[in-house]
Motif scaffolding. Sequence first.
Motif, PDB file in Angstrom:
ATOM      1  N   SER A  30       0.865  -1.026  -0.242  1.00 21.44           N
ATOM      2  CA  SER A  30      -0.100   0.009   0.088  1.00 21.44           C
ATOM      3  C   SER A  30       0.779   1.217   0.117  1.00 21.44           C
ATOM      4  CB  SER A  30      -0.857  -0.051   1.214  1.00 21.44           C
ATOM      5  OG  SER A  30      -0.308  -0.108   2.437  1.00 21.44           O
ATOM      6  N   VAL A  31       0.405   2.334  -0.542  1.00 18.12           N
ATOM      7  CA  VAL A  31       0.844   3.630  -0.606  1.00 18.12           C
ATOM      8  C   VAL A  31       0.262   4.465   0.629  1.00 18.12           C
ATOM      9  CG1 VAL A  31       1.803   5.607  -1.858  1.00 18.12           C
ATOM     10  CG2 VAL A  31       1.638   3.295  -2.895  1.00 18.12           C
ATOM     11  N   HIS A  32       0.959   5.155   1.452  1.00 17.26           N
ATOM     12  CA  HIS A  32       0.296   6.283   2.639  1.00 17.26           C
ATOM     13  C   HIS A  32       0.589   7.474   2.042  1.00 17.26           C
ATOM     14  CE1 HIS A  32      -0.933   2.648   4.952  1.00 17.26           C
ATOM     15  NE2 HIS A  32      -0.017   2.352   4.392  1.00 17.26           N
ATOM     16  N   ASP A  33       1.146   8.252   2.885  1.00 17.61           N
ATOM     17  CA  ASP A  33       1.357   9.666   2.624  1.00 17.61           C
ATOM     18  C   ASP A  33       2.456   9.752   1.563  1.00 17.61           C
ATOM     19  OD1 ASP A  33       1.406  11.018   6.044  1.00 17.61           O
ATOM     20  OD2 ASP A  33      -0.282  10.179   4.711  1.00 17.61           O
ATOM     21  N   MET A  34       1.995  10.740   0.742  1.00 23.89           N
ATOM     22  CA  MET A  34       2.960  11.328  -0.621  1.00 23.89           C
ATOM     23  C   MET A  34       3.236  12.604  -0.574  1.00 23.89           C
ATOM     24  SD  MET A  34       1.361   8.760  -3.578  1.00 23.89           S
ATOM     25  CE  MET A  34       2.885   8.793  -4.796  1.00 23.89           C
ATOM     26  N   GLY A  35       4.217  13.365  -1.251  1.00 23.95           N
ATOM     27  CA  GLY A  35       4.473  14.743  -1.086  1.00 23.95           C
ATOM     28  C   GLY A  35       5.286  14.962  -2.085  1.00 23.95           C
ATOM     29  N   TRP A  36       5.334  15.980  -2.596  1.00 24.30           N
ATOM     30  CA  TRP A  36       6.487  16.862  -3.419  1.00 24.30           C
ATOM     31  C   TRP A  36       7.190  17.722  -2.484  1.00 24.30           C
ATOM     32  CZ3 TRP A  36       6.627  15.367  -8.362  1.00 24.30           C
ATOM     33  CH2 TRP A  36       5.668  14.908  -9.025  1.00 24.30           C
ATOM     34  N   TYR A  37       8.536  17.659  -2.881  1.00 23.56           N
ATOM     35  CA  TYR A  37       9.468  18.551  -2.502  1.00 23.56           C
ATOM     36  C   TYR A  37      10.039  19.161  -3.568  1.00 23.56           C
ATOM     37  CZ  TYR A  37       9.038  16.283   2.226  1.00 23.56           C
ATOM     38  OH  TYR A  37       8.478  15.728   3.179  1.00 23.56           O
ATOM     39  N   ARG A  38      10.963  20.334  -3.102  1.00 25.50           N
ATOM     40  CA  ARG A  38      11.667  20.813  -4.089  1.00 25.50           C
ATOM     41  C   ARG A  38      13.094  21.442  -3.741  1.00 25.50           C
ATOM     42  NH1 ARG A  38       8.608  26.462  -5.586  1.00 25.50           N
ATOM     43  NH2 ARG A  38       9.158  27.705  -3.815  1.00 25.50           N
ATOM     44  N   GLN A  39      14.144  21.351  -4.528  1.00 27.77           N
ATOM     45  CA  GLN A  39      15.436  21.791  -4.091  1.00 27.77           C
ATOM     46  C   GLN A  39      16.054  22.850  -5.319  1.00 27.77           C
ATOM     47  OE1 GLN A  39      18.208  18.823  -3.104  1.00 27.77           O
ATOM     48  NE2 GLN A  39      19.486  20.285  -1.860  1.00 27.77           N
ATOM     49  N   ALA A  40      16.164  23.946  -4.803  1.00 20.95           N
ATOM     50  CA  ALA A  40      16.640  24.955  -5.694  1.00 20.95           C
ATOM     51  C   ALA A  40      18.355  24.975  -5.666  1.00 20.95           C
ATOM     52  CB  ALA A  40      16.181  26.531  -5.423  1.00 20.95           C
ATOM     53  N   PRO A  41      19.218  25.332  -6.635  1.00 21.90           N
ATOM     54  CA  PRO A  41      20.685  25.411  -6.343  1.00 21.90           C
ATOM     55  C   PRO A  41      21.078  26.259  -5.082  1.00 21.90           C
ATOM     56  CG  PRO A  41      20.094  25.828  -8.720  1.00 21.90           C
ATOM     57  CD  PRO A  41      18.847  25.875  -7.908  1.00 21.90           C
ATOM     58  N   ASP A  89       9.913  29.481  -8.438  1.00 26.96           N
ATOM     59  CA  ASP A  89       9.628  28.286  -8.357  1.00 26.96           C
ATOM     60  C   ASP A  89      10.684  27.244  -9.012  1.00 26.96           C
ATOM     61  OD1 ASP A  89       6.353  29.342  -8.679  1.00 26.96           O
ATOM     62  OD2 ASP A  89       7.267  28.643  -7.045  1.00 26.96           O
ATOM     63  N   THR A  90      11.705  27.847  -9.702  1.00 26.75           N
ATOM     64  CA  THR A  90      12.585  27.006 -10.522  1.00 26.75           C
ATOM     65  C   THR A  90      13.351  26.023  -9.500  1.00 26.75           C
ATOM     66  OG1 THR A  90      12.812  28.720 -12.307  1.00 26.75           O
ATOM     67  CG2 THR A  90      14.873  26.984 -11.695  1.00 26.75           C
ATOM     68  N   ALA A  91      13.360  24.885  -9.676  1.00 26.21           N
ATOM     69  CA  ALA A  91      13.869  23.875  -8.853  1.00 26.21           C
ATOM     70  C   ALA A  91      13.997  22.663  -9.540  1.00 26.21           C
ATOM     71  CB  ALA A  91      13.431  23.904  -7.410  1.00 26.21           C
ATOM     72  N   VAL A  92      14.567  21.714  -8.838  1.00 27.64           N
ATOM     73  CA  VAL A  92      14.248  20.110  -9.001  1.00 27.64           C
ATOM     74  C   VAL A  92      13.171  19.664  -8.150  1.00 27.64           C
ATOM     75  CG1 VAL A  92      15.234  17.683  -9.151  1.00 27.64           C
ATOM     76  CG2 VAL A  92      16.598  19.769  -9.885  1.00 27.64           C
ATOM     77  N   TYR A  93      12.210  19.101  -8.769  1.00 30.40           N
ATOM     78  CA  TYR A  93      10.900  18.856  -7.959  1.00 30.40           C
ATOM     79  C   TYR A  93      11.170  17.278  -7.652  1.00 30.40           C
ATOM     80  CZ  TYR A  93       8.998  23.339  -8.126  1.00 30.40           C
ATOM     81  OH  TYR A  93       8.591  24.688  -7.896  1.00 30.40           O
ATOM     82  N   TYR A  94      11.014  16.829  -6.387  1.00 33.34           N
ATOM     83  CA  TYR A  94      11.025  15.249  -5.991  1.00 33.34           C
ATOM     84  C   TYR A  94       9.818  14.782  -5.171  1.00 33.34           C
ATOM     85  CZ  TYR A  94      16.342  16.039  -6.249  1.00 33.34           C
ATOM     86  OH  TYR A  94      17.581  16.285  -6.542  1.00 33.34           O
ATOM     87  N   CYS A  95       9.486  13.739  -5.587  1.00 32.54           N
ATOM     88  CA  CYS A  95       8.352  12.742  -5.130  1.00 32.54           C
ATOM     89  C   CYS A  95       8.962  12.143  -4.077  1.00 32.54           C
ATOM     90  CB  CYS A  95       7.782  12.063  -6.418  1.00 32.54           C
ATOM     91  SG  CYS A  95       6.466  10.725  -5.938  1.00 32.54           S
ATOM     92  N   ASN A  96       8.078  12.042  -3.024  1.00 31.18           N
ATOM     93  CA  ASN A  96       8.220  11.199  -1.883  1.00 31.18           C
ATOM     94  C   ASN A  96       7.133  10.363  -1.554  1.00 31.18           C
ATOM     95  OD1 ASN A  96       7.886  11.172   1.256  1.00 31.18           O
ATOM     96  ND2 ASN A  96      10.130  10.795   0.789  1.00 31.18           N
ATOM     97  N   ALA A  97       7.357   9.056  -0.977  1.00 29.67           N
ATOM     98  CA  ALA A  97       6.058   8.418  -0.790  1.00 29.67           C
ATOM     99  C   ALA A  97       6.537   7.500   0.471  1.00 29.67           C
ATOM    100  CB  ALA A  97       5.643   7.538  -1.847  1.00 29.67           C
ATOM    101  N   HIS A  98       5.442   7.185   1.392  1.00 24.61           N
ATOM    102  CA  HIS A  98       5.608   6.304   2.285  1.00 24.61           C
ATOM    103  C   HIS A  98       4.649   5.067   1.884  1.00 24.61           C
ATOM    104  CE1 HIS A  98       7.903   9.004   5.059  1.00 24.61           C
ATOM    105  NE2 HIS A  98       6.966   9.811   4.680  1.00 24.61           N
TER     106      HIS A  98
END
Length: 120
Positions: A30-41, A89-98
Amino acid sequence: QVQLVESGGGLVQPGGSLRLSCTASGSFHSVHDMGWYRQAPGKQRELVASITSSGSTNYADFVKGRFTISRDNAKNTMYLQMNSLKPEDTAVYYCNAHLVRWDTGPVGSWGQGTQVTVSS
C-alpha cells in the motif's frame, strides 16, 4: 523493490502552468502519505505539498492558491498542478512516498527528480 518515477517538468514562462506526475511501481502492499519537495541550487530541499491516502492535503505557504496536489490511488499516482508559476519556483522537484513493502514493511522512497525552470 520500489520505484517512484516523476514526469512533467520542463521550461515554462512566468505565469505559465505545468503538471507533474509521480507513479509508484514495484512490490508493495500500500501507499500512504505522498508529497512533493523541491530543491533549488544552493538551497535545502523543502516541502511543497503533501497528501494522505484519504486525500487530506497540506501546502507550503509559498504555493498556496497556485499549486494543487492530488492523487489517484488506483493508479498509485500523485499529481502536482502548478499554475501562476514564478521564477522562484525554479528547482528540481522530487516525489516522496511512504509505502508498505511486502518484504520489509514500511519504507520511505524518493523519485529521481524532475527539473522545473520558470524563465522568460
